[in-house]
Write an enzyme that holds these catalytic residues in place. Structure first.
Site, PDB file in Angstrom:
ATOM      1  N   ARG A 103      11.955  -6.456  13.447  1.00  0.00           N
ATOM      2  CA  ARG A 103      10.940  -5.859  14.326  1.00  0.00           C
ATOM      3  C   ARG A 103       9.972  -6.945  14.790  1.00  0.00           C
ATOM      4  O   ARG A 103       9.708  -7.895  14.061  1.00  0.00           O
ATOM      5  CB  ARG A 103      10.133  -4.798  13.562  1.00  0.00           C
ATOM      6  CG  ARG A 103      10.930  -3.594  13.133  1.00  0.00           C
ATOM      7  CD  ARG A 103      10.039  -2.522  12.560  1.00  0.00           C
ATOM      8  NE  ARG A 103       8.868  -3.093  11.862  1.00  0.00           N
ATOM      9  CZ  ARG A 103       7.900  -2.371  11.325  1.00  0.00           C
ATOM     10  NH1 ARG A 103       7.940  -1.070  11.394  1.00  0.00           N
ATOM     11  NH2 ARG A 103       6.889  -2.939  10.702  1.00  0.00           N
ATOM     12  N   ARG A 141     -11.540   1.292   8.587  1.00  0.00           N
ATOM     13  CA  ARG A 141     -11.107  -0.074   8.897  1.00  0.00           C
ATOM     14  C   ARG A 141     -12.266  -0.956   9.326  1.00  0.00           C
ATOM     15  O   ARG A 141     -12.114  -2.161   9.418  1.00  0.00           O
ATOM     16  CB  ARG A 141     -10.080  -0.051  10.033  1.00  0.00           C
ATOM     17  CG  ARG A 141      -8.674   0.196   9.517  1.00  0.00           C
ATOM     18  CD  ARG A 141      -7.626  -0.658  10.212  1.00  0.00           C
ATOM     19  NE  ARG A 141      -6.366  -0.556   9.499  1.00  0.00           N
ATOM     20  CZ  ARG A 141      -5.268  -0.021   9.998  1.00  0.00           C
ATOM     21  NH1 ARG A 141      -5.271   0.434  11.215  1.00  0.00           N
ATOM     22  NH2 ARG A 141      -4.162   0.021   9.297  1.00  0.00           N
ATOM     23  N   LYS A 182       0.818  -1.224   0.000  1.00  0.00           N
ATOM     24  CA  LYS A 182       0.000   0.000   0.000  1.00  0.00           C
ATOM     25  C   LYS A 182       0.849   1.269   0.000  1.00  0.00           C
ATOM     26  O   LYS A 182       0.521   2.237  -0.678  1.00  0.00           O
ATOM     27  CB  LYS A 182      -0.896   0.034   1.244  1.00  0.00           C
ATOM     28  CG  LYS A 182      -2.265  -0.524   1.013  1.00  0.00           C
ATOM     29  CD  LYS A 182      -3.218  -0.196   2.152  1.00  0.00           C
ATOM     30  CE  LYS A 182      -2.539  -0.308   3.490  1.00  0.00           C
ATOM     31  NZ  LYS A 182      -3.350   0.047   4.612  1.00  0.00           N
ATOM     32  N   ARG A 205      11.935  -9.040   6.158  1.00  0.00           N
ATOM     33  CA  ARG A 205      12.314  -7.644   6.360  1.00  0.00           C
ATOM     34  C   ARG A 205      13.144  -7.488   7.641  1.00  0.00           C
ATOM     35  O   ARG A 205      12.748  -7.932   8.708  1.00  0.00           O
ATOM     36  CB  ARG A 205      11.029  -6.804   6.461  1.00  0.00           C
ATOM     37  CG  ARG A 205      11.266  -5.321   6.426  1.00  0.00           C
ATOM     38  CD  ARG A 205      10.026  -4.558   6.053  1.00  0.00           C
ATOM     39  NE  ARG A 205       8.925  -4.730   6.994  1.00  0.00           N
ATOM     40  CZ  ARG A 205       7.739  -4.138   6.852  1.00  0.00           C
ATOM     41  NH1 ARG A 205       7.503  -3.381   5.805  1.00  0.00           N
ATOM     42  NH2 ARG A 205       6.790  -4.321   7.751  1.00  0.00           N
ATOM     43  N   ARG A 211      -1.463 -10.521  12.639  1.00  0.00           N
ATOM     44  CA  ARG A 211      -1.877  -9.263  12.006  1.00  0.00           C
ATOM     45  C   ARG A 211      -2.756  -9.529  10.788  1.00  0.00           C
ATOM     46  O   ARG A 211      -3.730  -8.822  10.543  1.00  0.00           O
ATOM     47  CB  ARG A 211      -0.647  -8.450  11.586  1.00  0.00           C
ATOM     48  CG  ARG A 211       0.075  -7.811  12.757  1.00  0.00           C
ATOM     49  CD  ARG A 211       1.401  -7.225  12.328  1.00  0.00           C
ATOM     50  NE  ARG A 211       1.255  -6.028  11.519  1.00  0.00           N
ATOM     51  CZ  ARG A 211       2.185  -5.582  10.672  1.00  0.00           C
ATOM     52  NH1 ARG A 211       3.317  -6.227  10.532  1.00  0.00           N
ATOM     53  NH2 ARG A 211       1.985  -4.488   9.980  1.00  0.00           N
TER      54      ARG A 211
END
Length: 227
Positions: free
Chosen positions: A160, A93, A19, A127, A171
């Protein structure tokens, strides 16, 4: 000369669906104002505004920020953008947020990045970051020269918590549960435009072509070649 109506667009997609990249390209090519709920929240928390302090109290407890707080935050911001084309990112959302938004303005189109969850899991768990500078590496398409080490400083990279496999799964499940009804809400209104794929660079030309039917390309350089 007929002035075209202003574009009111929403971009949706799970975390890691691209996004941010797609939004940046839409801003570059079509000159729209980009309003990200995440950026706005961070800004308010940093400035310790009333909404920021309230939002932080929910985040600190691991809770979702209530619909009315998010709606108030975003709609206040939109008041200053009534003369611009805009793109909302991270809002609405929930269906309640979508309904509240509808009362204030008419949404023209909802761009949905339909990227398989397996692709996103691979993408996000690959990542790694250099905490001091914020440099981001991806083991799949932009790895560090030496595994686990920052190219510039030689310091160790970290993953992270958000990018750890178990967190990524949670998530994605949360996104699915919360946001599927919103996609359905817009689908029923005939506003949802889904773009499916596993690579942002392959999805982007289709989004570009779609938006060109609504807005002129304002980027002067390389205008012929959408990047």
């Amino acid at each position: 000369m007929v002035v075209p109506p202003l574009l009111r667009a929403v971009i949706m997609g799970p975390p890691g669906s691209g996004k941010g990249t797609v939004s940046a390209r839409i801003i570059k090519h079509f000159g729209v104002k980009h309003l990200s709920s995440g950026d706005l929240l961070r800004d308010n928390m940093q400035k310790k505004t009333e909404v920021g302090i309230l939002a932080k109290s929910y985040i600190d407890q691991g809770q979702l920020i209530p619909d009315d707080i998010m709606t108030q935050l975003m709609l206040n911001e939109l008041k200053g953008l009534d003369r611009y084309n805009w793109l909302l990112d991270g809002f609405p959302r929930t269906v309640a947020q979508a309904e509240a938004l509808d009362k204030e303005c008419h949404i023209d189109t909802v761009i949905d990045l339909d990227v398989p969850f397996e692709t996103i899991k691979c993408r996000l768990t690959a990542r790694w970051i250099h905490p001091a500078s914020g440099r981001v590496y991806n083991l799949e398409f932009s790895p560090p020269k030496v595994q686990g080490i920052d190219d510039v400083t030689g310091e160790p990279l970290v993953q992270r918590d958000d990018d750890k496999p178990e967190t990524v799964s949670k998530r994605l499940q949360a996104y699915d549960a919360q946001t599927k009804p919103v996609l359905e809400y817009y689908r029923k209104k005939g506003l949802l435009k889904s773009f499916s794929g596993t690579e942002t660079n392959k999805i982007w030309p289709h989004i570009y072509a779609f938006l060109q039917t609504k807005l002129p390309d304002v980027s002067q350089k390389d205008a012929a070649i959408p990047r």
